[in-house]
Design a protein around this motif. Structure first.
Motif, PDB file in Angstrom:
ATOM      1  N   CYS A   1       0.865  -1.192   0.000  1.00 10.17           N
ATOM      2  CA  CYS A   1       0.000   0.000   0.000  1.00 10.17           C
ATOM      3  C   CYS A   1       0.897   1.237   0.000  1.00 10.17           C
ATOM      4  N   ASP A   2       1.156   1.740  -1.183  1.00 13.26           N
ATOM      5  CA  ASP A   2       2.084   2.852  -1.337  1.00 13.26           C
ATOM      6  C   ASP A   2       1.403   4.219  -1.416  1.00 13.26           C
ATOM      7  N   PHE A   3       0.085   4.266  -1.348  1.00 10.16           N
ATOM      8  CA  PHE A   3      -0.642   5.516  -1.469  1.00 10.16           C
ATOM      9  C   PHE A   3      -1.541   5.716  -0.258  1.00 10.16           C
ATOM     10  N   PHE A   4      -1.338   6.834   0.446  1.00 10.74           N
ATOM     11  CA  PHE A   4      -2.219   7.223   1.549  1.00 10.74           C
ATOM     12  C   PHE A   4      -3.426   7.929   0.950  1.00 10.74           C
TER      13      PHE A   4
ATOM     14  N   PRO B   1       3.733  10.726   4.390  1.00  7.91           N
ATOM     15  CA  PRO B   1       3.763  12.176   4.612  1.00  7.91           C
ATOM     16  C   PRO B   1       2.444  12.882   4.287  1.00  7.91           C
ATOM     17  N   GLY B   2       1.638  12.320   3.411  1.00  7.00           N
ATOM     18  CA  GLY B   2       0.349  12.921   3.060  1.00  7.00           C
ATOM     19  C   GLY B   2      -0.654  12.911   4.193  1.00  7.00           C
ATOM     20  N   ALA B   3      -0.351  12.255   5.296  1.00  6.98           N
ATOM     21  CA  ALA B   3      -1.276  12.180   6.428  1.00  6.98           C
ATOM     22  C   ALA B   3      -1.181  13.397   7.343  1.00  6.98           C
ATOM     23  N   ALA B   4      -0.284  14.332   7.058  1.00  5.59           N
ATOM     24  CA  ALA B   4      -0.080  15.472   7.961  1.00  5.59           C
ATOM     25  C   ALA B   4      -1.355  16.301   8.129  1.00  5.59           C
TER      26      ALA B   4
END
Length: 148
Positions: free
Chosen positions: A10-13, A62-65
């Motif tokens: 799972c490489d995409f958040f 990092p997109g979870a910020a």
């Protein structure tokens, strides 16, 4: 989350949010996606209401910020390891956490609920039902004219 990234690919958040489960605490929910295999994984964890804290996943995704900041602001759930949990959507003078179920909506205080009963109340309580509304210009069923 590391296992979802490394072992499941799972490489995409996709997104992260929470659900207020009242006495059971909060369910923090994250959706991840594998771009190579084209499938998604939904990861859930439950945190207690009294100490609502979960580890941040920003180091892994990092997109979870920003979703972590939003969830912190709306539910007051801390994300350990995320140093930037400041205000994102609400004005600085706003008090409370609007997606918690005990949060009282100001509009409900200023203006009563327009329905016959409060949301969640059953119709068996004796409350009268409201008549269905017709669009403008549509006559009542008995006003259609002569039946042929």
């Amino acid at each position: 989350m590391t296992a979802a990234r490394d072992a499941l690919g799972c490489d995409f958040f996709d997104w992260l949010s929470a659900v207020d489960e009242l006495e059971a605490g909060f369910s923090v929910v994250t959706h991840l996606w594998s771009t190579r295999e084209r499938y998604g994984v939904l990861v859930r964890t439950r945190v207690p209401r009294a100490h609502a804290q979960v580890d941040s996943i920003v180091a892994i995704y990092p997109g979870a910020a920003w979703p972590e900041r939003e969830t912190h602001e709306m539910f007051d759930i801390d994300f350990a390891g995320n140093a930037d949990l400041g205000s994102l959507l609400l004005p600085p003078e706003f008090e409370g956490h609007p997606l918690r179920k005990e949060f009282v909506l100001a509009s409900r205080v200023a203006k009563t609920w327009p329905g016959a009963a409060e949301p969640g109340d059953s119709q068996e309580s004796g409350a009268a039902r409201r008549a269905p509304m017709r669009p403008p210009g549509v006559p009542a069923p008995g006003e259609w004219g002569p039946s042929t």
